[in-house]
Design a protein around this motif. Sequence first.
Motif, mmCIF file in Angstrom:
data_model
loop_
_atom_site.group_PDB
_atom_site.id
_atom_site.type_symbol
_atom_site.label_atom_id
_atom_site.label_comp_id
_atom_site.label_asym_id
_atom_site.label_seq_id
_atom_site.Cartn_x
_atom_site.Cartn_y
_atom_site.Cartn_z
ATOM 1 N N ALA A 212 -57.167 16.729 6.503
ATOM 2 C CA ALA A 212 -55.820 17.121 6.946
ATOM 3 C C ALA A 212 -55.440 16.395 8.236
ATOM 4 O O ALA A 212 -54.293 15.977 8.421
ATOM 5 C CB ALA A 212 -55.737 18.635 7.131
ATOM 6 N N GLY A 218 -50.154 14.357 4.139
ATOM 7 C CA GLY A 218 -50.735 14.569 2.817
ATOM 8 C C GLY A 218 -51.166 13.265 2.167
ATOM 9 O O GLY A 218 -51.006 12.179 2.731
ATOM 10 N N SER A 237 -54.778 18.786 0.123
ATOM 11 C CA SER A 237 -53.990 17.773 0.838
ATOM 12 C C SER A 237 -53.039 16.994 -0.062
ATOM 13 O O SER A 237 -52.169 16.279 0.440
ATOM 14 C CB SER A 237 -54.922 16.766 1.537
ATOM 15 O OG SER A 237 -55.253 17.229 2.841
ATOM 16 N N ASN A 239 -50.022 15.759 -2.223
ATOM 17 C CA ASN A 239 -48.591 16.010 -2.287
ATOM 18 C C ASN A 239 -48.169 16.291 -3.727
ATOM 19 O O ASN A 239 -48.926 16.075 -4.669
ATOM 20 C CB ASN A 239 -47.833 14.783 -1.765
ATOM 21 C CG ASN A 239 -48.092 14.551 -0.281
ATOM 22 O OD1 ASN A 239 -48.200 15.508 0.482
ATOM 23 N ND2 ASN A 239 -48.199 13.295 0.111
#
Lengths: 337, 337
Positions: A212, A218, A237, A239
Amino acid sequence: MTSTALEVRLASRPKGWPTDENFEIAEVDIPTPGEGQILVRNVFMSVDPYMRGRMNDVKSYVPPFQVGAPMEGGAVGEVVAVGSGVDNIAAGDNVLHGLGWREYAVVPAAHTVKIDPSVAPLSAYLGVLGMPGLTAYAGLLATAEFKEGDVVFVSGAAGAVGQLVGQIARLKGASRVIGSAGSPEKVKYLVEELGFDAAFNYKEGPVAEQLAAAAPNGIDVYFDNVGGEHLEAAISSLNVHGRVAICGAIAQYNDTTPPAAPRNLAQVIAKRLTLRGLLVGDHKALQPQFIAEVGKWIASGELKYSETVIEGGASKAPEAFLGMLRGDNTGKMLVKF
Amino acid sequence: MTSTALEVRLASRPKGWPTDENFEIAEVDIPTPGEGQILVRNVFMSVDPYMRGRMNDVKSYVPPFQVGAPMEGGAVGEVVAVGSGVDNIAAGDNVLHGLGWREYAVVPAAHTVKIDPSVAPLSAYLGVLGMPGLTAYAGLLATAEFKEGDVVFVSGAAGAVGQLVGQIARLKGASRVIGSAGSPEKVKYLVEELGFDAAFNYKEGPVAEQLAAAAPNGIDVYFDNVGGEHLEAAISSLNVHGRVAICGAIAQYNDTTPPAAPRNLAQVIAKRLTLRGLLVGDHKALQPQFIAEVGKWIASGELKYSETVIEGGASKAPEAFLGMLRGDNTGKMLVKF
């Protein structure tokens, strides 16, 4: 030429981490090639994560090694004798074939590929220009459907496949390339030598937190060589419409209990993620394009690769294999005969 | 017209299974539509699995319900008043909109879709011709990349989405359609009424064993409404290059501990499976094709659908919702006002 040679046999099936006792180094007569066969003196053999699976008695995409029989795997060597009916290969040629783990191999000529040491060093045909290279190339571009601008995360990033995934992503226009590896030296190598934008040592803290921090916006693609905690962190993480190429799960190959699976699979729905398994055998059609493109990058110096070579031949192969499972290597792990 | 009406509010966030105490039935003044708004008397409202997620205070693809505020969701009703500036909708029209869980709703006219009760019953716009229908259609054809000849397995097969998935697969040329459901009556309904080739009651034995028996040659597509044990069983039964559309995980929505994830994810590599999350909102482009094709099958009688309608309006809505989470319904679960 001597008349006997060493080969490595599977002595017993490991429970959990393999030990020396699971291997037997045997001395055998060097066979004579029959019709359509060639005799190869191996120069390099490959040790790869997938071989751990073949040590188990489990039906999978490749059959298990047999107890008492020599192990198998990628190797390159020099042809020392050819059997009758073989007219396209001659003594002195170099070939790539599938019978590693032994000093001398008799193989059907049709199961070998002639390779040219003036184009690339022999060892490269087991790594950057071989199966790991095509795995990285096809896995990123086909399985994970990489597109320009993606943020790409790869685990096992200093390994044979991982270091190529990151560099191919960079050369293909990733907006950010992030890698994880298991030592400070590897992390430094990824960023300073291979041009990763960020890298972290997964042993230094929770993967989810380190990822992160490295990917504040992301990630779009995760190339998974590791499984376990890494996969769970990547899912968190990723998207929307992110993609995962699941190539390996080396963190779990020696587990004796079912692995801890990602507890956040619900995010696969919410973010419409795609998780897809990858085997290089599905992607032979990409081979010419892979060789052309990666070969060009190597020649220009835009893409680098490293190898960890263990000298000592067959008797050192089990140690090399175990070291690879532990992550001792940077880049392709090889045994030199 | 009365001057007050009932609405259902989220009284508190559930821990695990919701109870009556998490809902409050409140009597409120019927609002007057402002500029661009219409007042709708709801006739049917939908209760759907995804609403359970909105009861938690967790950021997701739809924002959580707010404690003390009315809940929301699909509804159909009759327009009883229109505000200034609304010229395309008149009192007496029927509309589909997003403010269920209340007897009367004031909604922006632009957020509603006019529907024609002479084409299909009002309730169908919340089910077979609505969001669940498009979910089934797009999930099977786009997310799971269904192709003729596939063996298709769907869980929650007697539910609003599941019963359409199976029938669309059959009508599109699946070689075998298998469903799982939670009662002998539902299993019978799937096979005898909806034309599934096989169905089983997941409560009667391990899913993996029942699925393996129903699919002796494996499955090519799994449409997952359930998660948990079903997903793990499907991964074991999937053939090489099989695909999973992950639509829901109703078995886990009320879990208070992280769900048991599939322990056989390694097979995703070996069989090069694709697991992909599905949200209907991504597939609006398929809406016209969906309506044309499914509408035709309904008209011809080739595709059937069922509804479970709870009478009694807002005060019965919590009970209907809980019943849907338990699997009391066959087909779409609706509340009639």
